[in-house]
Design a protein around this motif. Structure first.
Motif, PDB file in Angstrom:
ATOM      1  N   GLY A   1     -44.436  38.308  59.839  1.00 55.14           N
ATOM      2  CA  GLY A   1     -43.906  39.486  60.513  1.00 55.14           C
ATOM      3  C   GLY A   1     -43.756  39.245  61.998  1.00 55.14           C
ATOM      4  O   GLY A   1     -42.760  38.705  62.454  1.00 55.14           O
TER       5      GLY A   1
ATOM      6  N   THR B   1     -41.438  47.041  63.756  1.00 54.98           N
ATOM      7  CA  THR B   1     -41.519  45.580  63.745  1.00 54.98           C
ATOM      8  C   THR B   1     -41.997  44.981  65.068  1.00 54.98           C
ATOM      9  O   THR B   1     -42.273  43.791  65.133  1.00 54.98           O
TER      10      THR B   1
ATOM     11  N   LEU C   1     -46.321  38.813  55.851  1.00 53.25           N
ATOM     12  CA  LEU C   1     -45.665  39.804  55.002  1.00 53.25           C
ATOM     13  C   LEU C   1     -45.872  39.522  53.522  1.00 53.25           C
ATOM     14  O   LEU C   1     -45.661  40.403  52.684  1.00 53.25           O
TER      15      LEU C   1
ATOM     16  N   TYR D   1     -46.989  44.642  60.045  1.00 52.07           N
ATOM     17  CA  TYR D   1     -45.855  43.976  60.707  1.00 52.07           C
ATOM     18  C   TYR D   1     -46.118  43.800  62.210  1.00 52.07           C
ATOM     19  O   TYR D   1     -46.507  42.733  62.660  1.00 52.07           O
TER      20      TYR D   1
END
Length: 677
Positions: A205, A338, A221, A287
């Motif tokens: 991530g 993110t 991830l 993330y």
């Protein structure tokens, strides 16, 4: 080579250093303060024309990742030369990192070494591509549309940089690549595993460097774990939100399920369906990462939440202290966070990225137009016991891009310095601008006539803006974001270009998700932030878009010509007043274009009274040298002719390649006086 003229800043900074006039060219690293590292999809290459011509579907079948395409690029954000007004900024990149070396990457981190190193994390953000061996003797492998036995990763998916110069290091979906901050050499820093098993394919991530512990943290991830690494790339420990984090709220544990790994030998694997790629359960999938006040903050994808966990103060070991922080509002829909950061004033900024997509034509990797750039503040003067979170529930929102609801971020965000009245980087304002990755940033048909005054409508790359104004700010909400720099990062733009190589105003806007993350080097920012760059300041226009200069004509073009296309060399720097001699000194970094083969630079000042300290012939070390000019009079426009070349080639007696540039700089109009006079 074409000449390039780049004006330097005239910012007045008084210093007491007596050594500058006698200084020699100093060694420089890959990055200097204000430089940005931007990641994104490296692009593709189509097959050469054949007879008979291939059908459109056949062309796609023979289209592969471009190994020479750019997966990450280092840009200087130091010298737009104008105050942010929403126009297109065509700026030079000076170091490119190719798919051949690192594959596809999203997350990026920068450490705090003397020559700061860059770390890039392998990613499935731009799709997962597998191929079968060449079956039709055309010299190319065969793309597959579902899993098949015997398939392997497409070249350029994960990278093969040389670790020893003789033995390639094969990367994978768990790879972290290191770009040496002095030489630019790329090596495999770490390969994230779990219980001895490689990442199954979902990739990593984001990644962050914590200077307090001299350690790196990266989210996985595939497993949902956060991995803690030392600076040799050795894993120290992991943190499992699905078990330890959820337990803090007495939620049922969600342990890692190894059976969720993708079956690449089965038709169940679909390169166009991310649900088959082996992502960890979304309620344990972590993330974004950011460090603040002894805690690591992280985003959880499924619940659209932000959590944090504490550390042991001396070692950096995870404590059993996971804490839910807030729920991210699901408007217009639930999207993954993110990237994230904290300002020194305590605000938390979150960048969302559109839902993962993957189309066979490589065009779309993330939904466009719904991802938001949000700012949260703690409840003040203290945490309200009647609310579940310490944070104010309703976030503020930055306007990103001119199209739709101004929600065009691609999920990367970074802090940087402010800019002075001439549009040059002001390193005294540590936290004055906010930058985010984005796409189709100037695409708005209703504002098209005005936007075209400032360049192309289709800009994929970065948006920079003053950090304070958000949509909710009453006096100046920067919506639409006229107070901004729209930075065009060409490798993420597949659009049509005109005869000069520039994107055309009506280029294709159908590609999405090509831009990734961004990180910007800032140094000397440990104290209080200096909130410069405020749009109501003395040199910021108050009637955006574009100042009317008191004429009442609001359709004037931008105040200076648009920059020319990138050329072979550039220089950024500042003037200093040496108060011991009463002399203006220009101190800057000179860089040639990427991949320039050169080891010498000849610098000749063509302006009266100006001399090059240590010149005219100096050694040139990639990626640049520090250049010092002395003797300019107050208000004088000084000019220096530069030739960067390979000495061995020049000594052969014939013509040789010379990267020519003319560096022009305006000496500040203020007098430089000796101390005590």
């Amino acid at each position: 080579m074409l000449n390039r003229i780049l004006a330097a800043t005239g910012t007045l900074i008084l210093i007491l250093a007596a050594s500058l006039p006698g200084a020699q060219a100093q060694e420089t690293g890959l990055l200097i303060a204000g430089d940005a590292v931007v990641t994104g999809f490296s692009g593709v290459v189509e097959p050469e024309k054949e007879e008979p011509p291939l059908a459109a579907s056949q062309v796609l079948d023979e289209t592969f990742i471009d190994l020479e395409g750019i997966s990450a690029r280092i840009n200087s954000l130091a010298a737009p030369g104008y105050i942010w007004d929403g126009r297109t900024w065509y700026a030079d990149a000076y170091f490119d990192i190719k798919a051949r070396d690192v594959g596809q990457v999203f997350g990026v981190a920068i450490d705090d070494d003397r020559f700061p190193n860059v770390y890039l994390a392998a990613s499935s953000a731009y799709g997962l591509y597998r191929v079968m061996p060449d079956a039709d003797d055309d010299g190319r492998p065969e793309r597959i549309k579902v899993g098949e036995p015997g398939a392997d990763w497409m070249d350029g998916m994960w990278g093969t940089a040389d670790e020893t110069d003789t033995k390639p290091s094969q990367g994978g979906p768990g790879s972290i690549w290191k770009v040496d901050g002095k030489s630019g050499k790329i090596t495999l820093f770490a390969n994230i595993k779990h219980n001895g098993e490689d990442n199954s394919g979902a990739g990593l991530g984001n990644i962050t460097y914590v200077p307090e512990f001299k350690q790196l943290f990266v989210s996985d991830l595939s497993t949902g774990l956060i991995h803690r690494l030392d600076m040799d790339g050795v894993e120290i420990e992991t943190f499992d939100h699905g078990v330890t984090g959820r337990a803090s709220l007495e939620k049922s544990p969600l342990p890692f399920d190894a059976s969720n790994a993708p079956d690449f030998d089965s038709a169940d694997f679909d390169p166009e369906d991310s649900e088959t790629w082996g992502f960890a359960d979304e309620d344990r999938r972590v993330y974004a990462l950011a460090f603040r006040n002894g805690r690591l903050y992280y985003s959880v994808v499924g619940e659209s939440q932000i959590w944090s966990v504490g550390f042991e103060e001396k070692t950096g070991a995870f404590l059993d202290s996971a804490r839910w922080e807030l729920d991210v509002p699901e408007r217009p829909k639930k999207l993954p966070v993110t990237d994230m950061l904290f300002t020194q004033s305590g605000a938390m900024v979150l960048a969302q990225r559109g839902d993962v997509k993957s189309t066979y034509d490589y065009a779309n990797f993330a939904d466009h137009g719904k991802s938001r750039l949000l700012r949260f503040w703690l409840e003040t003067p203290q945490d309200d016991p009647d609310t579940p979170s310490r944070w104010i529930a309703e976030p503020e929102e930055y306007a990103v891009g001119f199209n739709g609801q101004e929600r065009s971020t691609n999920g990367g965000v970074a802090l940087s310095y402010g800019y002075d009245s001439q549009g040059y980087l002001d390193t005294t304002s540590c936290e004055a601008s906010l930058w985010t990755t984005g796409e189709n940033l100037r695409d708005n048909k209703l504002l098209q006539e005005t936007l075209l005054l400032g360049g192309s409508l289709v800009i994929d790359g970065l948006q920079g803006m003053p950090i304070r104004p958000v949509k909710q700010y009453e006096k100046f909400n920067n919506s639409p974001p006229w107070a901004s720099y729209m930075f065009d990062n060409d490798q993420f733009n597949t659009d049509l270009v005109d005869e000069d190589g520039r994107p055309t105003p009506y280029s294709d806007t159908n590609t999405t998700g090509w831009v990734g993350d961004v990180e910007i080097l800032r140094t000397g920012c440990d104290g209080d932030a200096v909130a410069g760059g405020w749009p109501e300041g003395p040199f910021y226009v108050s009637d955006l878009p574009y100042t009317d200069d008191g004429t009442g004509d609001d359709t004037l073009p931008p105040p200076s010509p648009l920059p020319t296309a990138p050329q072979c060399a550039a220089m950024t720097g500042q003037f200093f007043c040496d108060v011991k001699t009463g002399t203006w000194i220009y101190d800057g970094i000179l860089r040639a274009e990427p991949n320039q083969i050169a080891d010498k630079v000849k610098i000749v000042a063509s302006s009266p009274g100006v001399s090059v300290v240590g010149g005219p012939l100096m050694s040139y070390s990639v990626p640049g040298i520090r250049l010092t000019l002395s003797g300019g009079a107050s208000g004088q426009l000084i000019s220096t002719d530069v030739c960067i070349f390979d000495e061995a080639e020049s000594q052969k007696g014939g013509p040789f390649t010379c990267c020519k540039a003319t560096i022009a700089a305006s000496v500040p109009a203020e007098a430089c006086e000796k101390a005590g006079e």
